[in-house]
Write a protein that holds these residues in place. Structure first.
Motif, PDB file in Angstrom:
ATOM      1  N   ILE A   1      31.023  43.277   2.690  1.00 13.37           N
ATOM      2  CA  ILE A   1      31.388  43.861   3.984  1.00 13.37           C
ATOM      3  C   ILE A   1      30.700  45.211   4.159  1.00 13.37           C
ATOM      4  N   PHE A   2      30.526  45.949   3.067  1.00 15.78           N
ATOM      5  CA  PHE A   2      29.867  47.244   3.144  1.00 15.78           C
ATOM      6  C   PHE A   2      28.361  47.101   3.341  1.00 15.78           C
ATOM      7  N   LEU A   3      27.781  45.999   2.905  1.00 16.63           N
ATOM      8  CA  LEU A   3      26.332  45.829   3.008  1.00 16.63           C
ATOM      9  C   LEU A   3      25.857  45.602   4.446  1.00 16.63           C
ATOM     10  N   PHE A   4      26.643  44.973   5.290  1.00 21.18           N
ATOM     11  CA  PHE A   4      26.200  44.684   6.656  1.00 21.18           C
ATOM     12  C   PHE A   4      26.014  45.953   7.486  1.00 21.18           C
ATOM     13  N   PRO A   5      27.009  46.866   7.538  1.00 21.12           N
ATOM     14  CA  PRO A   5      26.753  48.098   8.302  1.00 21.12           C
ATOM     15  C   PRO A   5      25.655  48.949   7.664  1.00 21.12           C
ATOM     16  N   TRP A   6      25.546  48.892   6.347  1.00 25.57           N
ATOM     17  CA  TRP A   6      24.504  49.657   5.677  1.00 25.57           C
ATOM     18  C   TRP A   6      23.126  49.185   6.131  1.00 25.57           C
ATOM     19  N   ALA A   7      22.967  47.890   6.280  1.00 30.54           N
ATOM     20  CA  ALA A   7      21.671  47.353   6.694  1.00 30.54           C
ATOM     21  C   ALA A   7      21.297  47.835   8.094  1.00 30.54           C
ATOM     22  N   THR A   8      22.265  47.971   8.973  1.00 34.92           N
ATOM     23  CA  THR A   8      21.951  48.446  10.321  1.00 34.92           C
ATOM     24  C   THR A   8      21.611  49.933  10.320  1.00 34.92           C
ATOM     25  N   VAL A   9      22.296  50.739   9.498  1.00 31.01           N
ATOM     26  CA  VAL A   9      21.990  52.160   9.423  1.00 31.01           C
ATOM     27  C   VAL A   9      20.663  52.372   8.719  1.00 31.01           C
ATOM     28  N   PHE A  10      20.369  51.550   7.728  1.00 32.37           N
ATOM     29  CA  PHE A  10      19.111  51.668   6.989  1.00 32.37           C
ATOM     30  C   PHE A  10      17.921  51.444   7.911  1.00 32.37           C
ATOM     31  N   ALA A  11      18.077  50.607   8.899  1.00 35.78           N
ATOM     32  CA  ALA A  11      16.991  50.314   9.828  1.00 35.78           C
ATOM     33  C   ALA A  11      16.791  51.424  10.857  1.00 35.78           C
ATOM     34  N   ALA A  12      17.795  52.301  11.024  1.00 37.98           N
ATOM     35  CA  ALA A  12      17.677  53.377  12.000  1.00 37.98           C
ATOM     36  C   ALA A  12      16.672  54.418  11.498  1.00 37.98           C
ATOM     37  N   PRO A  13      15.895  54.991  12.400  1.00 40.00           N
ATOM     38  CA  PRO A  13      14.896  55.971  11.959  1.00 40.00           C
ATOM     39  C   PRO A  13      15.559  57.251  11.432  1.00 40.00           C
ATOM     40  N   GLY A  14      15.039  57.749  10.317  1.00 40.99           N
ATOM     41  CA  GLY A  14      15.541  58.993   9.767  1.00 40.99           C
ATOM     42  C   GLY A  14      16.632  58.842   8.731  1.00 40.99           C
ATOM     43  N   TYR A  15      17.151  57.647   8.518  1.00 40.48           N
ATOM     44  CA  TYR A  15      18.246  57.454   7.570  1.00 40.48           C
ATOM     45  C   TYR A  15      17.835  56.607   6.362  1.00 40.48           C
ATOM     46  N   GLY A  16      16.608  56.191   6.260  1.00 42.02           N
ATOM     47  CA  GLY A  16      16.176  55.248   5.242  1.00 42.02           C
ATOM     48  C   GLY A  16      16.424  55.702   3.826  1.00 42.02           C
ATOM     49  N   ALA A  17      15.903  56.848   3.422  1.00 41.16           N
ATOM     50  CA  ALA A  17      16.002  57.294   2.029  1.00 41.16           C
ATOM     51  C   ALA A  17      17.438  57.631   1.652  1.00 41.16           C
ATOM     52  N   THR A  18      18.161  58.277   2.542  1.00 42.39           N
ATOM     53  CA  THR A  18      19.540  58.668   2.244  1.00 42.39           C
ATOM     54  C   THR A  18      20.425  57.447   2.052  1.00 42.39           C
TER      55      THR A  18
END
Length: 153
Positions: A108-125
């Motif tokens: 359940i935690f991986l799905f929202p993480w994948a959407t935030v990871f795709a947002a610009p500027g949040y990849g490395a964090t």
């Protein structure tokens, strides 16, 4: 000279607005729309509760009531109940359930993480945060494996 206590009259005459830049009569209209949306939700909840109550009431009125000794027995998965009601349950079943819950929360935690990871500027964090989270899960799984919890006997 105007009376100092008549501030609202001066504000209205000057065309000034009320709280947060909304005209005074616009604020009441905004509040009316706000509470109207909650009224719709409340009405929908009431209709849902009434629907369930009517369904249960109709089921109670329409079902046949014929008690027999067989129907009054305790149902145990199709097997006649024999002996005491107390039985040992092995702890490993609870451990499997607990491990399932942990990995369900992980997914359940991986799905929202994948959407935030795709947002610009949040990849490395977000990538570092996810590796920390997965590291905690891996340590827990390694601990359970070392304790022999995952061995099916």
């Amino acid at each position: 000279m105007a009376d100092v206590t008549d501030v609202t009259g001066l504000a209205d005459a000057a065309g000034m607005t009320g709280v947060s830049g909304v005209p005074a009569d616009g604020a009441t209209a905004l509040a009316s729309e706000y509470f109207q949306s909650y009224a719709v939700i409340g009405l929908l909840a009431l209709v849902g509760v009434l629907f369930v109550a009517v369904a249960f009431g109709a089921g109670r009125l329409l079902r046949p009531i014929v008690p027999t000794p067989e129907k009054l027995l305790t149902y145990e998965c199709g097997v006649d109940p024999v002996g005491e009601g107390w039985a040992h349950t092995q702890v490993r079943y609870y451990v499997y359930a607990f491990l399932y819950v942990i990995f369900a929360v992980d997914s359940i935690f991986l799905f929202p993480w994948a959407t935030v990871f795709a947002a610009p500027g949040y990849g490395a964090t977000t990538l570092v945060e996810m590796f920390i989270f997965l590291g905690f899960l891996a340590v827990g799984l390694l601990y359970a494996w070392k304790k022999g919890v995952l061995a099916w006997a």
